[in-house]
Design a protein around this motif. Structure first.
Motif, PDB file in Angstrom:
ATOM      1  N   GLU A 154      38.603  89.541  61.093  1.00  7.80           N
ATOM      2  CA  GLU A 154      37.283  89.606  61.726  1.00  7.80           C
ATOM      3  C   GLU A 154      37.333  89.075  63.156  1.00  7.80           C
ATOM      4  N   ASP A 157      39.121  91.574  65.471  1.00  6.14           N
ATOM      5  CA  ASP A 157      38.246  92.665  65.892  1.00  6.14           C
ATOM      6  C   ASP A 157      37.284  92.218  66.990  1.00  6.14           C
ATOM      7  N   ALA A 161      37.186  93.781  70.943  1.00  5.07           N
ATOM      8  CA  ALA A 161      36.023  94.671  71.056  1.00  5.07           C
ATOM      9  C   ALA A 161      35.630  94.887  72.511  1.00  5.07           C
ATOM     10  N   SER A 165      30.253  97.731  71.366  1.00  5.32           N
ATOM     11  CA  SER A 165      30.671  97.572  69.982  1.00  5.32           C
ATOM     12  C   SER A 165      29.749  96.588  69.268  1.00  5.32           C
ATOM     13  N   ARG A 183      44.409  95.275  69.054  1.00  5.92           N
ATOM     14  CA  ARG A 183      44.851  94.958  67.686  1.00  5.92           C
ATOM     15  C   ARG A 183      45.953  95.932  67.321  1.00  5.92           C
TER      16      ARG A 183
END
Length: 284
Positions: A154, A157, A161, A165, A183
């Protein structure tokens, strides 16, 4: 090929110092040598590098990094683990032991390091402090250019981002001040001991210059924090506290070339920098 840690040896080392991994320090240790070599390979680290590692724990990743010929400076907050790490390296990779330096400290409080400046950061960052630690390393040690960190999926991400997003926020924008990030993989919980209840993500980092601006980093970060403090608010409301009123905020936002009715989640780091410039610019 040098010897790395396996599940049996990890538990043996933990037993040697009476270690019981704690959630408060995010202690989840990699027990799979293939995962370690995968991380090291993706990091691109080589013999010319000085790698800064945060939270080496029992040494799984440390041994993999030393295997490349790189020097490693490891920051470990747990004093028992910090004492054990050189012993582990001396036992398993005696020829590489001289290239390891261990700093027993909280990474968030470290401002100087022994030996040469790091050229890269490679770390399995503790889940609970991964973002603050990463930002601190950027601000404190300007010499490193590349990195690969393993963080909770999490968090990974959020770090990578972009504007627009759903998970773009403070970590994304602040990291963008320092670097580009992607990532590049996931890691199963099953390669850790104890097994966490979440997947992990591998984030590749390449340092870049911040956007050209007359604002300081501190000013830019103040704007970012305010913009996302209540992320559903329009900018003119979210930034009213910084600029003194909604009207003043509206003027500053328009002067920066942004839409006062937009939300922080659509702004790139360059937009935040222009907004921060308005903090010291009178708005007519």
């Amino acid at each position: 090929m040098a010897e790395l840690l396996d599940p049996k040896r990890v538990r043996s080392l933990a037993g040697r110092i009476g270690l019981r991994p704690t959630k408060s320090r995010g202690q989840n240790f990699v027990v799979d040598a293939n995962t370690v070599r995968r991380i090291v390979q993706k990091s691109g680290v080589g013999a010319d590098d000085v790698v800064l590692e945060v939270g080496p724990g029992l040494g799984s990743l440390t041994l993999g990094l030393l295997e490349t010929g790189a020097a490693v400076t490891a920051i470990e907050i747990d004093e028992a683990l910090a004492r054990l790490l050189p012993e582990t390296v001396a036992e398993l990779q005696p020829g590489n032991a001289e290239r390891l330096r261990v700093v027993a400290a909280d990474a968030l409080e470290v401002t100087t390091l022994p030996g040469p400046e790091p050229t890269a950061v490679v770390a399995n960052l503790p889940y609970n402090v991964s973002v603050p630690v990463l930002l601190h390393l950027f601000a404190t040690f300007p010499g490193w250019a590349n990195g690969l960190v393993m963080v909770q999926l999490e968090v990974a991400d959020r770090l990578v981002a972009g504007p627009g997003s759903k998970v773009y926020g403070v970590p994304s924008a602040k990291l963008a001040w320092f670097a580009g990030a992607d990532r590049i993989g996931t890691v199963s919980p099953n390669v850790f001991w104890p097994v966490p209840n979440v997947d992990s993500g591998l984030v590749r980092i390449v340092r870049r210059d911040p956007p050209p601006t007359t604002a300081t980093r501190e000013q830019v970060f103040r704007v970012i924090d305010a913009a996302f403090a209540q992320r559903r608010k329009m900018l003119r409301s979210a930034l009213s506290g910084l600029f003194g009123s909604s009207a003043a905020a509206t003027g500053a936002i328009e002067a920066a070339g942004c839409d006062p009715t937009a939300r922080g989640e659509v702004l790139a780091i360059e937009d935040f920098a222009r907004l921060a410039e308005q903090l010291s610019t009178p708005v007519s």
